[in-house]
Enzyme design. Structure first.
Site, mmCIF file in Angstrom:
data_model
loop_
_atom_site.group_PDB
_atom_site.id
_atom_site.type_symbol
_atom_site.label_atom_id
_atom_site.label_comp_id
_atom_site.label_asym_id
_atom_site.label_seq_id
_atom_site.Cartn_x
_atom_site.Cartn_y
_atom_site.Cartn_z
ATOM 1 N N CYS A 86 0.790 -1.223 0.000
ATOM 2 C CA CYS A 86 0.000 0.000 0.000
ATOM 3 C C CYS A 86 0.823 1.274 0.000
ATOM 4 O O CYS A 86 0.517 2.230 -0.711
ATOM 5 C CB CYS A 86 -0.952 -0.015 1.192
ATOM 6 S SG CYS A 86 -0.120 -0.240 2.766
ATOM 7 N N HIS A 94 -2.427 0.608 6.890
ATOM 8 C CA HIS A 94 -2.686 0.843 5.482
ATOM 9 C C HIS A 94 -2.324 2.283 5.147
ATOM 10 O O HIS A 94 -2.162 3.129 6.033
ATOM 11 C CB HIS A 94 -4.182 0.586 5.200
ATOM 12 C CG HIS A 94 -4.513 0.502 3.736
ATOM 13 N ND1 HIS A 94 -3.841 -0.324 2.874
ATOM 14 C CD2 HIS A 94 -5.456 1.128 2.986
ATOM 15 C CE1 HIS A 94 -4.346 -0.202 1.664
ATOM 16 N NE2 HIS A 94 -5.343 0.683 1.686
ATOM 17 N N ASP A 150 -7.945 4.827 -3.240
ATOM 18 C CA ASP A 150 -7.041 3.804 -2.719
ATOM 19 C C ASP A 150 -6.468 3.003 -3.875
ATOM 20 O O ASP A 150 -7.109 2.079 -4.386
ATOM 21 C CB ASP A 150 -7.792 2.880 -1.755
ATOM 22 C CG ASP A 150 -6.844 1.914 -1.065
ATOM 23 O OD1 ASP A 150 -5.650 1.918 -1.404
ATOM 24 O OD2 ASP A 150 -7.317 1.161 -0.199
#
Lengths: 654, 319
Positions: A410, A454, A470
């Protein structure tokens, strides 16, 4: 008369040293090795001295030991204060006390040092897992104290243990009362707030080229209890620190926070929940994106919409929050903000990424949504891999990732996405936090672990405001919908529990977590507010400190009244028989003449004395004495003796 | 506690008179020690043995001798020394040439009243020979058991243990003695009488028998019959319970000691013509009965048996 006393063993020394060792136990990982070794050596020496009847250390030796250990502690910690230096110093003082234990009083002092050490262990950590050891050691220490003060040297251990259990059970209601009602100071536990140890958790800096250590940690970051429906996993973004500044490699929070507050309007239903954070030594409070209300006294909101606690979270802390999934944040963007969130390093690093951004901007002039869409499509279609073991990246980290390695997690995606967006002229920033979480059916709450950490991006679009994007969801949607384990391949560093554990073991683990949660919620976090809530539930209107104090005093008084009533009943004198009662009457009447029985004076001797002192009553008293002796102590009192005694007592005129 | 309580109804007036006569006779010889004399007699009536602990020269031997005379008992005195052997007490088997057999020559212990003088000067081995005889009322030599004469009464005297050359009796053996008393110095006026009066030994020779051995045996049989009511037993047990719980003593009274206390109190009640045992009887004998059985944890706390007794009595309420 008595034989000279042989040098005998100091009663209870064995128990007291064992109890001291148990009390030092929780501190062992934190104590310098030399302190532990010194304590062991002193214990061994004291035992040998006891067995062999050696003389104890003379005063100068003890003084030197105390001074040297104080200096050594100061040398190790540069202070004598705080939990670390304090406990080490206390352990050394216990060792020094052992050098001079001669009497049961000395042993009692060591017992109390042991209790204080156990208490200090709670200052360090309040986890449930150490509770059995603390309780066991407390009990052992109590047994040692009872052993030291046992009425007889031969009292068997079984009796002493039983008596200790009895005493502790009697004290338990008192402890519970004090726990519930003793006024709690708001703030850190008894003002001790010095946790020097590093805590795992989010950092305020992110360097995607480096190795991530959070992903492999199964430690709990926080727990969430929803008052209502829980949003699905792909919507559970827990907002943490927002990173604005990029130097080509690392992302950071801006030092100066002098930006205007972002304006937010909320729509749709509110989601109410309580977040219980494990200590992480930082100020941020993880909230569901985007929080709308929070306790104003404890929490503020930063300009970039992260919640910040008033003080670092060094103890388990819980907050009641409300969030909205549907919102508009920052309909207008201040110029200073826009500059900040478009800034890229001027030194020409990551040139290929910047070029990509410019190319996208040229292709979709004035349509930032299309720019976002095309970059996400690129992530989706080109061979990007989601992995927890990306290759290390050098100076042009974003370029290397985007065009060469194409392997990352991420942080890499969020960082690269944000850089390209900025190059394309779209204000963008990196948001770190947690995503997802595991529902615990036993406790009815969500567990968010460090492995759920994250990072994602936010872009600002005219007319829409800040929008969450995202990029990881484009590459590995299973990471967002499910769990980390679904997104990565074999041999990736994920918490062992996710890969190896059997379903039964996972259930046990969740059960244990539920117990821990109960412990945190109901015991560790039982604070002034909980006390007021309790009083409120008991029917006290508007509870305050006064009500709490009165409640404490009242219930303590009630406790002791109940206890003393019970004891009085248990040890009530046997019911007086008639001769006894009549004798009491005689004593009461003679008191008027200034006569009272002495402490060891028997009834017959007393009346006899009265006969000598009051000649006018002598005849009646003599009758009473003979009748009383016959009734009480004689072999076969006559049937009318009691009647005659009553008559005689009635005729006694003082 | 020597106040004369009028007898409520004496079952054996004759025996009561005998006791008074014996006390009166003994008081002629041992001046000003009526309480101790009565305690001696109570100990004897309760079939117990007596330990007198005091410095030399206060009349221990004279008291023992006078008791023997007054009760018409055969009397032997054994002077305990560090080289005393058990055979010197029990007796010895001697080979007789004419019969070709061993014959047992009885030692001084075969006597109705044995005075073991300075018992703590002898070695523990010799002490135990006497103490076995006291407990069993018999002695065993060369596998043959010989019963002792009845009544059998031992008065042992002992020097305070701080004196040199003593082997203190262990606590288990002290327990064999029903009572321990001390005589103490006489009052000044009585000491003057001693200085002016006749030699005690001449007086002893003139002392007539007040109680015959047969009467003594009857007396001893009557003592356990003295009624002890439930209230009195409550008191005795409360005293025992206190000594067992009190932190000032190493150990409390043993059941044997509690029985001893009751027997001594019964004897005291009998001597004073009480129909049943009164708490005052228990109080009168308590210091002498428990003084040598209770070891204070703090040696300096009590000066003598009387203080231990007062301490215990003051702590236990009379029912």
């Amino acid at each position: 008369m008595r034989e000279p006393i042989a040098p005998s063993r100091l009663r209870g020394l064995d128990w007291v040293t064992a109890a001291l060792a148990a009390a030092v136990g929780p501190h062992l990982p934190h104590l310098p090795a030399w302190v532990t070794l010194l304590l062991l050596a002193v214990c061994a020496w004291r035992w040998t001295a006891d067995l062999r009847g050696w003389r104890l250390a003379p005063l100068p030796v003890r003084v030197v030991v105390v001074l040297v250990s104080a200096v050594a502690i100061f040398g190790t910690y540069r202070t004598l204060n705080g939990i670390e230096a304090g406990t080490a110093f206390l352990v050394l003082m216990a060792a020094a006390k052992l050098l001079e234990t001669r009497t049961s009083r000395d042993l009692t002092v060591i017992v109390f040092i042991g209790w204080f050490l156990l208490y200090a262990a709670l200052l360090r950590e309040q986890s449930l897992s150490q509770l059995p050891w603390l309780l066991g050691s407390t009990f052992l220490t109590a047994v040692a104290l009872m052993r030291v003060h046992a009425p007889s040297a031969q009292a068997p251990a079984r009796h002493i243990v039983r008596r200790t259990v009895q005493l502790l059970l009697q004290a338990a209601p008192l402890a519970l009362l004090l726990f519930l009602l003793f006024p709690r100071l708001p703030g850190p536990f008894w003002g001790v707030d010095a946790l020097s140890e590093a805590r795992t958790g989010l950092d305020d800096e992110m360097t995607p080229g480096d190795v991530s250590d959070l992903s492999a940690s199964g430690e709990v970051a926080f727990r969430v209890r929803f008052f209502g429906a829980m949003p699905p996993p792909e919507q559970r973004y827990w907002r943490g620190p927002v990173l604005h500044e990029f130097d080509g490699r690392s992302w950071r929070r801006p030092r100066a926070q002098a930006f205007p507050q972002t304006q937010v309007t909320f729509r749709g239903p509110a989601i109410r929940y309580q977040v219980t954070l494990q200590p992480h030594a930082r100020r941020w409070v993880l909230a569901l994106d985007l929080p709308s209300t929070w306790p104003e006294r404890e929490i503020t909101q930063s300009f970039d919409l992260t919640l910040l606690s008033a003080r670092p979270i060094n103890n388990v802390a819980a907050f009641d929050l409300t969030s909205h999934m549907d919102f508009t944040a920052g309909a207008s963007l201040a110029e200073s903000m826009r500059r900040k969130d478009l800034a890229l390093p001027l030194d020409g690093t990551n040139a290929r990424s910047v070029a990509l951004g410019r190319e996208l901007a040229a292709r979709h002039a004035g349509n930032p949504r299309a720019i976002v869409g095309e970059l996400l499509t690129m992530f989706r279609q080109q061979p990007f891999v989601y992995t927890m073991q990306p290759p290390r990246l050098a100076d042009n980290a974003v370029d290397e990732f985007l065009f060469d390695t194409r392997k990352g997690f991420c942080e890499h995606y969020a960082s690269a996405f944000t850089v390209v967006m900025r190059a394309a002229g779209v204000p963008a920033r990196v948001v770190t936090g947690y995503q997802g979480g595991e529902f615990n059916p036993f406790g009815g709450y969500l567990i968010v672990r460090q492995s759920d950490a994250h990072a994602w991006s936010e872009v600002w679009i005219e007319g829409r405001g800040w929008m969450r994007v995202d990029p990881t969801a484009a590459v590995a949607p299973e990471r967002i919908r499910g769990s980390l384990i679904d997104a990565v391949g074999e041999d990736e560093p994920v918490p062992g529990r996710l890969r190896d554990a059997s379903p039964i073991w996972l259930q046990v683990e969740l059960g244990w977590d539920a117990v821990n949660d109960f412990w945190n919620q109901r015991v560790v976090r039982f604070d002034a507010q909980s006390q007021f809530d309790l009083l409120d539930r008991l029917g006290v209107d508007d509870p305050d400190w006064r009500a709490l104090g009165l409640g404490l005093a009242g219930s303590l008084a009630a406790f002791f009244v109940v206890l003393s009533t019970y004891l009085a009943w248990r040890h009530r004198p046997p019911p007086r028989d008639w001769p006894g009662r009549l004798h009491d009457v005689v004593v009461a009447r003679l008191r008027k003449r200034g006569l009272a029985p002495g402490p060891a004076e028997g009834p017959v001797a007393f009346i006899e004395r009265a006969e000598r002192d009051c000649p006018d009553l002598a005849r009646t008293l003599a009758d009473i004495r003979k009748l009383y002796a016959a009734l009480r102590y004689g072999p076969a009192p006559r049937a009318d003796d009691l009647q005659r005694l009553k008559h005689a007592v009635n005729s006694l005129r003082v | 506690m020597s106040t004369a309580i009028e007898p409520l109804a004496t079952s054996e007036p004759a025996l009561s008179a005998l006791i008074d006569a014996a006390v009166a006779g003994l008081n002629e010889i041992i001046l000003g020690k009526e309480t101790q004399v009565r305690l001696c007699l109570a100990c004897l009536f309760a079939r117990g043995h007596l330990l007198i602990e005091d410095i030399p020269g206060v009349g221990k031997t004279t008291l023992a001798h006078a008791l023997a005379r007054s009760l018409g008992l055969s009397y032997q005195r054994i002077q305990f020394t560090s080289d005393l052997l058990p055979a010197d007490i029990i007796g010895v088997s001697v080979f007789e040439a004419e019969t070709g057999q061993f014959r047992f020559h009885r030692g001084p212990v075969f006597s109705q009243l044995v005075l073991a003088d300075e018992v703590n000067r002898a070695t523990p081995k010799a002490q135990s020979a006497l103490l076995e005889a006291m407990e069993e009322h018999q002695v065993t030599a060369d596998g043959q058991t010989y019963p002792l004469t009845e009544p059998f009464f031992v008065i042992a005297t002992q020097n305070p243990s701080y004196q040199v050359g003593t082997y203190p009796l262990p606590e288990s053996q002290l327990d064999r003695f029903l009572m321990r008393i001390a005589l103490g110095y006489p009052a000044a006026s009585l000491e003057r009488q001693l200085l002016l009066g006749r030699d005690r030994r001449d007086l002893l020779a003139e002392l007539s028998t007040a109680i015959t051995p047969q009467q003594l045996l009857r007396l001893q049989g009557a003592v356990p019959q003295v009624h002890a009511s439930a209230a009195l037993l409550d008191y005795v047990q409360a005293v025992a319970r206190y000594t067992r719980q009190a932190p000032e003593f190493e150990a409390g009274l043993s059941p044997r000691a509690v029985i001893a206390l009751l027997r001594a109190a019964q004897a005291w009640a009998f001597m004073h013509g009480h129909e049943g045992v009164l708490p005052e009887d228990v109080q009168a004998v308590l210091p002498s009965v428990v003084g040598h059985r209770l070891a204070a944890r703090d040696d300096a706390r009590f000066r003598d048996a009387g203080e231990i007794g007062q301490h215990v009595l003051a702590a236990v309420a009379v029912p």
